[in-house]
Design a protein around this motif. Structure first.
Motif, PDB file in Angstrom:
ATOM      1  N   VAL A  37     -26.877  27.625 -74.237  1.00 56.60           N
ATOM      2  CA  VAL A  37     -27.580  26.344 -74.274  1.00 56.60           C
ATOM      3  C   VAL A  37     -26.585  25.192 -74.217  1.00 56.60           C
ATOM      4  O   VAL A  37     -26.741  24.247 -73.440  1.00 56.60           O
ATOM      5  CB  VAL A  37     -28.460  26.242 -75.537  1.00 56.60           C
ATOM      6  N   ALA A  38     -25.522  25.289 -75.022  1.00 55.81           N
ATOM      7  CA  ALA A  38     -24.506  24.233 -75.012  1.00 55.81           C
ATOM      8  C   ALA A  38     -23.894  24.123 -73.623  1.00 55.81           C
ATOM      9  O   ALA A  38     -23.660  23.020 -73.121  1.00 55.81           O
ATOM     10  CB  ALA A  38     -23.419  24.545 -76.044  1.00 55.81           C
ATOM     11  N   PHE A  39     -23.689  25.269 -72.994  1.00 55.75           N
ATOM     12  CA  PHE A  39     -23.111  25.256 -71.656  1.00 55.75           C
ATOM     13  C   PHE A  39     -24.007  24.495 -70.685  1.00 55.75           C
ATOM     14  O   PHE A  39     -23.567  23.597 -69.974  1.00 55.75           O
ATOM     15  CB  PHE A  39     -22.892  26.686 -71.162  1.00 55.75           C
ATOM     16  N   VAL A  40     -25.289  24.834 -70.690  1.00 58.19           N
ATOM     17  CA  VAL A  40     -26.177  24.213 -69.699  1.00 58.19           C
ATOM     18  C   VAL A  40     -26.330  22.715 -69.980  1.00 58.19           C
ATOM     19  O   VAL A  40     -26.299  21.889 -69.068  1.00 58.19           O
ATOM     20  CB  VAL A  40     -27.532  24.952 -69.594  1.00 58.19           C
ATOM     21  N   LEU A  41     -26.453  22.341 -71.236  1.00 58.80           N
ATOM     22  CA  LEU A  41     -26.623  20.919 -71.573  1.00 58.80           C
ATOM     23  C   LEU A  41     -25.401  20.100 -71.176  1.00 58.80           C
ATOM     24  O   LEU A  41     -25.518  19.048 -70.544  1.00 58.80           O
ATOM     25  CB  LEU A  41     -26.860  20.759 -73.076  1.00 58.80           C
ATOM     26  N   THR A  42     -24.221  20.589 -71.556  1.00 61.09           N
ATOM     27  CA  THR A  42     -23.023  19.799 -71.303  1.00 61.09           C
ATOM     28  C   THR A  42     -22.647  19.847 -69.820  1.00 61.09           C
ATOM     29  O   THR A  42     -22.136  18.882 -69.274  1.00 61.09           O
ATOM     30  CB  THR A  42     -21.839  20.324 -72.140  1.00 61.09           C
ATOM     31  N   PHE A  43     -22.921  20.975 -69.174  1.00 64.27           N
ATOM     32  CA  PHE A  43     -22.638  21.094 -67.748  1.00 64.27           C
ATOM     33  C   PHE A  43     -23.486  20.090 -66.965  1.00 64.27           C
ATOM     34  O   PHE A  43     -22.994  19.364 -66.098  1.00 64.27           O
ATOM     35  CB  PHE A  43     -22.931  22.528 -67.297  1.00 64.27           C
ATOM     36  N   ILE A  44     -24.768  20.034 -67.297  1.00 68.02           N
ATOM     37  CA  ILE A  44     -25.648  19.064 -66.631  1.00 68.02           C
ATOM     38  C   ILE A  44     -25.170  17.649 -66.922  1.00 68.02           C
ATOM     39  O   ILE A  44     -25.136  16.793 -66.038  1.00 68.02           O
ATOM     40  CB  ILE A  44     -27.113  19.278 -67.070  1.00 68.02           C
ATOM     41  N   ALA A  45     -24.752  17.407 -68.162  1.00 62.53           N
ATOM     42  CA  ALA A  45     -24.248  16.074 -68.508  1.00 62.53           C
ATOM     43  C   ALA A  45     -23.027  15.722 -67.667  1.00 62.53           C
ATOM     44  O   ALA A  45     -22.883  14.585 -67.214  1.00 62.53           O
ATOM     45  CB  ALA A  45     -23.908  16.009 -69.996  1.00 62.53           C
ATOM     46  N   ALA A  46     -22.155  16.710 -67.418  1.00 60.58           N
ATOM     47  CA  ALA A  46     -20.961  16.457 -66.609  1.00 60.58           C
ATOM     48  C   ALA A  46     -21.333  16.142 -65.167  1.00 60.58           C
ATOM     49  O   ALA A  46     -20.684  15.338 -64.506  1.00 60.58           O
ATOM     50  CB  ALA A  46     -20.014  17.659 -66.671  1.00 60.58           C
ATOM     51  N   LEU A  47     -22.385  16.788 -64.670  1.00 61.23           N
ATOM     52  CA  LEU A  47     -22.790  16.541 -63.287  1.00 61.23           C
ATOM     53  C   LEU A  47     -23.551  15.228 -63.148  1.00 61.23           C
ATOM     54  O   LEU A  47     -23.526  14.601 -62.102  1.00 61.23           O
ATOM     55  CB  LEU A  47     -23.681  17.684 -62.776  1.00 61.23           C
ATOM     56  N   ARG A  48     -24.251  14.817 -64.202  1.00 58.41           N
ATOM     57  CA  ARG A  48     -25.112  13.640 -64.105  1.00 58.41           C
ATOM     58  C   ARG A  48     -24.406  12.360 -64.483  1.00 58.41           C
ATOM     59  O   ARG A  48     -24.931  11.283 -64.257  1.00 58.41           O
ATOM     60  CB  ARG A  48     -26.301  13.793 -65.063  1.00 58.41           C
ATOM     61  N   VAL A  49     -23.250  12.473 -65.130  1.00 56.93           N
ATOM     62  CA  VAL A  49     -22.632  11.294 -65.755  1.00 56.93           C
ATOM     63  C   VAL A  49     -22.676  10.088 -64.824  1.00 56.93           C
ATOM     64  O   VAL A  49     -22.276  10.160 -63.666  1.00 56.93           O
ATOM     65  CB  VAL A  49     -21.187  11.602 -66.201  1.00 56.93           C
ATOM     66  N   PHE A  50     -23.224   9.003 -65.325  1.00 53.89           N
ATOM     67  CA  PHE A  50     -23.296   7.766 -64.550  1.00 53.89           C
ATOM     68  C   PHE A  50     -22.874   6.567 -65.387  1.00 53.89           C
ATOM     69  O   PHE A  50     -21.868   5.917 -65.120  1.00 53.89           O
ATOM     70  CB  PHE A  50     -24.717   7.562 -64.006  1.00 53.89           C
TER      71      PHE A  50
END
Lengths: 279, 325
Positions: B242-255
């Motif tokens: 879960v931590a992986f998916v949340l933070t990974f998405i955050a890294a891809l979405r960062v704006f």
């Protein structure tokens, strides 16, 4: 029975606390710093960036509120956040009720479609949204900020409330139905009171997300329609280089979420974790 | 009570569908009149369809057009995607997103595991205070986080002052304006935001690990590291995913963070990320069709990662269920 301070276990505990303290300091200190800075003069900040302010001056807040138009941004934020949270919560409670308490043709398909809304970023919808808002004549109105956020919050809220309703004891509902309650009575008098904790968590999470939303507002709003984060990020001119005024403006952005967070930290943390695990 | 069950027995293609169907077959739903469900669903769904679903398809459609955002769009097939493969800015942005994964995902998960390993053995007092404080960066507006760190990293800011004070004046520099260090500086802020989330997730997970497993490990002579390696870590598998998916998405979405920290990706293109590129192409250079193509690629990556991890998680759960049976 207290553990001795010098026993191996006691040393371990002390080390744990020390390390946690360091990390806590790193996490919290920048926020403390910005609050202190907001009360300083520019000269004071240059001379002693780490010290407490000499006097608790409110001039920077006045400058941000009046000079840098944060009064207008604050009003925008409130006028966007309140409708988004209220409307999303109502719509999500109703749809969560539908998914949690009924089965109907197409339910799992519809749920999958709504699941998509939990994954897509605003970047994936922003260009057509901009077009649609133009077609509807809503560009540069609060509706252009409210409706898309209601739509995405609805996706999260539906999953949230569905989980809530599924976990409520069905016996209560059955009993109420046998007693001749209408569906509306069951929802409003039986289930709603039991769902209050879930609804409270939902409200708190939606409040934070909507208050902090940036990308949508950046694209859709200009001038005084901007909410606080966007107003702060786009601040130009003489206040933009005035660190204490920027700090005071930052505190205004932080404070509402901070107050809610401190009061409802359990709901925040458990909500975000549970939300993540479920979705 | 099972009055409504025959109404919608659907072939369950997904895990979500399977679980849903299982739930529905097992316990019955209390209400048997499906048309009412549609009534409850309709208002929210209408908003969702108009402002999320239709725009998703709109973005996909526009990605095949040459379009300024104002003029009538011209169909150009896959030309936008072909251009993407040759666009140095796009690859730079993707590369930066990948670089930020180290700081958004890897470091926070490792830090979170480290802190959890400290805290799992023995009851700690004041856990609520640590939890509340460490989670704080996750709750606060990224714009303000960006402004705070811009100030901390500034040439005359506290970090450089501190370096000068301890005699490392040569190290002082405008961190966010430095070609070499800007990506690291932005990354550090990302780690700072994410590690509290990971830690809180892991602690919640660790609290549900059976204490007897530790006792058993001790009986076999496992030291602290071995206990962590063989009891805590496997017990946290779900939370790590879960931590992986949340933070990974955050890294891809960062704006917003990048938008504020380096004023949209500077110096040069050193901290340019995909979402900034979508914004610039669409709204600064009036290339809405091209911006849409970038947005489509970005969304596909996010959805793909989410689905893969959800699958992993579902398989995990299935295996656990099998073991319990």
């Amino acid at each position: 029975m207290r553990r001795s301070r010098f026993s191996p276990a006691g040393q371990r505990t002390a080390l744990t606390y020390a390390l946690l303290g360091v990390f806590l300091f790193i996490a919290v200190m920048p926020f403390v710093g910005i609050v202190l800075t907001a009360f300083k003069t520019t000269a004071e900040l240059a001379n002693s960036p780490f010290a407490l302010p000499k006097a608790w001056r409110w001039e920077n807040f006045v400058a941000a509120w009046e000079g840098a138009r944060f009064a207008a941004y604050f009003q925008s934020s409130v006028l966007v956040v309140v409708p988004v949270v209220v409307i999303s919560t109502i719509l999500a409670t109703l749809s969560g009720f539908a998914f949690g308490m009924y089965r109907f043709p197409g339910d799992s398909l519809l749920l999958l479609i709504i699941l998509l809304g939990l994954m897509v970023p605003f970047e994936a919808v922003i260009i057509p949204l901009w077009q649609i808002m133009g077609d509807l004549g809503l560009r540069n109105t609060y509706w252009a900020l409210i409706l898309p956020q209601v739509a995405l919050s609805f996706a999260f809220g539906t999953f949230w409330m569905r989980a809530n309703f599924k976990n409520l004891p069905t016996e209560l509902v059955d009993a109420a139905v046998v007693d001749g309650c209408t569906t509306w009575d069951v929802l409003w008098r039986v289930l709603f009171p039991l769902s209050r904790p879930a609804i409270l968590s939902l409200v708190v999470l939606l409040f934070m997300w909507t208050w902090n939303e940036f990308f949508l507002v950046l694209v859709m709003a200009s001038g005084d329609l901007r909410t606080l984060p966007v107003g702060l990020a786009l601040l130009r001119g003489r206040y933009a280089t005035d660190v204490p005024v920027m700090a005071a403006a930052s505190v205004m952005v932080l404070l509402p979420v901070l107050v809610v967070y401190i009061f409802f930290q359990r709901q925040f943390i458990q909500g975000m974790i549970a939300g993540a695990l479920k979705s | 009570m099972t009055g409504g069950t025959e109404a919608g027995l659907k072939p369950a293609s997904s895990t979500l569908g399977t679980r849903l169907a299982a739930r529905l077959r097992g316990g019955g739903r209390p209400f048997a009149r499906p048309y009412q469900a549609y009534l409850f669903l309709l208002p929210g769904l209408a908003v969702y369809v108009v402002f999320v679903l239709i725009p998703i398809f709109g973005t996909f459609r526009y990605s095949f057009f040459d379009w300024t955002g104002f003029s009538p769009p011209t169909f150009i097939g896959l030309a936008n995607y072909v251009e993407l493969t040759r666009d140095a800015d796009f690859w730079k942005a993707i590369g930066n997103n990948a670089f930020f994964v180290i700081f958004y995902t890897l470091i926070p998960i490792l830090l979170g595991l480290f802190l959890t390993s400290l805290m799992t053995r023995g009851r700690l007092r004041g856990l609520v205070i640590f939890r509340t404080g460490l989670f704080l960066p996750q709750v606060m507006s990224p714009v303000v986080v960006g402004i705070i760190w811009r100030w901390l990293f500034a040439l005359d800011g506290p970090i450089n002052e501190l370096l000068r004070a301890v005699g490392l004046a040569a190290w002082a520099r405008p961190w966010l304006g430095d070609f070499t260090f800007a990506p690291y500086a932005v990354g550090v802020v990302g780690s700072w935001v994410q590690y509290g989330l990971c830690m809180v997730l892991f602690i919640a997970g660790a609290q549900s690990i059976d204490e007897e497993l530790y006792d058993a490990a001790r009986v076999f002579g496992a030291n602290a590291w071995q206990q962590f390696r063989h009891v805590t870590l496997p017990g946290l598998r779900q939370q790590i995913l879960v931590a992986f998916v949340l933070t990974f998405i955050a890294a891809l979405r960062v704006f917003d963070l990048v938008f504020v920290l380096t004023r949209s990706g500077g110096p040069g293109k050193q901290t340019l990320v995909t979402s900034i590129l979508v914004y610039q192409q669409t709204f600064n250079r009036n290339r809405a069709g091209y911006g849409a193509a970038i947005a489509v690629v970005m969304t596909l990556i996010i959805v793909l990662v989410s689905v893969v991890v959800l699958r992993l998680q579902a398989r995990d759960e299935a295996r656990d269920a099998a073991i319990t049976v």
